[in-house]
Scaffold this active site. Sequence first.
Site, PDB file in Angstrom:
ATOM      1  CG  ASP A   1      -1.783   1.214   1.329  1.00 23.70           C
ATOM      2  OD1 ASP A   1      -2.663   1.343   0.475  1.00 23.70           O
ATOM      3  OD2 ASP A   1      -1.580   2.039   2.243  1.00 23.70           O
TER       4      ASP A   1
ATOM      5  CD  GLU B   1      -2.230   2.163  -3.554  1.00 23.93           C
ATOM      6  OE1 GLU B   1      -3.064   3.001  -3.912  1.00 23.93           O
ATOM      7  OE2 GLU B   1      -1.521   2.327  -2.551  1.00 23.93           O
TER       8      GLU B   1
HETATM    9  C1  GLC Z   1      -3.826   3.594  -0.600  1.00 20.82           C
HETATM   10  C2  GLC Z   1      -5.219   3.041  -0.408  1.00 20.82           C
HETATM   11  C3  GLC Z   1      -6.151   4.142  -0.009  1.00 20.82           C
HETATM   12  C4  GLC Z   1      -5.657   4.759   1.260  1.00 20.82           C
HETATM   13  C5  GLC Z   1      -4.168   5.165   1.159  1.00 20.82           C
HETATM   14  C6  GLC Z   1      -3.580   5.420   2.505  1.00 20.82           C
HETATM   15  O1  GLC Z   1      -3.771   4.507  -1.626  1.00 20.82           O
HETATM   16  O2  GLC Z   1      -5.652   2.400  -1.578  1.00 20.82           O
HETATM   17  O3  GLC Z   1      -7.466   3.686   0.126  1.00 20.82           O
HETATM   18  O4  GLC Z   1      -6.427   5.883   1.567  1.00 20.82           O
HETATM   19  O5  GLC Z   1      -3.379   4.154   0.586  1.00 20.82           O
HETATM   20  O6  GLC Z   1      -3.338   4.205   3.182  1.00 20.82           O
END
Ligand code: GLC
Length: 561
Positions: free
Chosen positions: A190, A232
């Site tokens: 993440d 991500e």
């Molecule tokens: C990522 C997640 C998102 C979240 C962010 C902070 O982008 O997909 O939903 O708000 O991280 O953890």
Amino acid sequence: MVGYVAYADRFAGTLAGVGERLDYLEGLGVRYLHLMPLLRPREGENDGGYAVADDRAVRPDLGTMDDLAALARGLRGRGISLVLDLVLNHVAREHGWAERARAGDPRYRAYFHIHPDRSVPDLYERTLPEVFPDFAPGNFSWDPEADGWVWTTFNAYQWDLNWGNPDVFLEFVDLILHLANRGVEVFRLDAIAFLWKRMGTACQNEPEVHWLTRALRAAARIVAPAVAFKAEAIVSPAELMGYLGRGAHHGRVSDMAYHNSLMVGLWSSLASRDTRLLAGALRAFPPKPTNTAWGLYVRCHDDIGWAIADEDAARVGLGGPAHRHFLSDFYSGEFPGSFARGLVFQHNPYTGDRRISGSAASLAGLEAALDAGDAGRVDDAVRRLLLLHAVILGFGGVPLLYMGDELALLNDSGYADVPEHAADNRWVHRPQMDWALAARVQGEPDTPAGRVNAGLRHLIRVRRSLPHLHASVETWPLHSPDGRVLLLRRDHPLGVMVQAYNFSEQEVVLPAWELRGVLGTEAADALTGSRLGLDRPTLRLEGYRALWLVAAEGSGSVGLV
Ligand code: GLC
């Protein structure tokens, strides 16, 4: 593999409940299940679980670690990989490490970036963008207990970790192995882009991020070699490839990365009925390492940010800011004639950015068409949804179906009734699973949900029969004689495949020689099972039609040219 992404509670109540829905997932063809954050978050607002307070415990309302292990076993028995988030950039203010830091323990203060006054934060802020300008402006938060300004890229209750501290690295190696021992096979890294902070930069995509990922991966592989990482990294196209490994990191960082540029390009093409921007952006991508795969998606739990590079826009004669502005207008429904029903998320008055929330079906026009009672527009919306899914299922990689999209679920207009969700309109596209609809949908092939569901199942079935779609093979845009149509080409050793996608509601007439040059005189459309003679002058493609063409045997396909 086909992936499925769901909130355990919204999908099936609890982890045990998810275990009772495996027939459903298997029936859809799912082989990869990403359950949204389920480790114990802080109480109250927790950014959809991305503010983890205890990473050794499961959210009590979902079950226990033992339930997670049991679910992982059940999934494995069906050949389904369990995917969980690894929230690396931050922990909740209530996490044990942050608690000890607040109590003044120097070991744990060094896990975070805490500054006694504004002097250093102000220097960083000069070049830092804002992720949540609406509800969490700035990147630092004053914390009276910590007696300092804490780095909080996201919300004030999400404390960024200091990855310059080797103890943080070791904590995460331990956590990865702990979860892998419970049966987690894929970790979604993440917000990985934000890990490394460097003064004078945006503190995203710094080279150390890739070294750290590589080191985590190497450590995991020593004892848990089946574990895979998915990055991500919702970053610009130029930076994205770094997460699959460029240069010396080639194939040694994340095994998967979200193809954010493709997702954005799909919605852009639908709005403008013009695929040239998307084709140009795809053409500019270097080939990815062959041992990596794209995570392909139409929608996910987050908003859509219009990550379109100004250079890509300029290449097709568009202004980047103007086109992004248009897309926000279009998908918030403000643009005259727009079919979409979305919400503006995080308007940033300084940059003009307006990201968009909304379910795939509502953004593709189904909600407005149903309200208008207009059968023709409903038909267009259904076709748009199937078109977008055909692209992600045909692209090569792991298509990630977002829970509810298989039923064309609309925006959840009641999202704000939950007090912790009211300020965050991303919840408009995080609905409860509609099991009643799921149970009847296959018996209602003429309803919009029934058509989307049947169409999706068909695409998944056909995809499974096509080795041409192996993730290691690149997808390249072909020159398209008509901007409304995206032409993609895949050169698999078994034979060349060409895909055509009409992003407009109009019928498009293409000169057949474009395809004849690649496929020979006869092709088979895998989606309809029909043969298509290419020795004719033109080819008609009805509105929102997708073709998956492979050279028919003996057609004189030229293969690689
Ligand atoms: C990522 C997640 C998102 C979240 C962010 C902070 O982008 O997909 O939903 O708000 O991280 O953890």
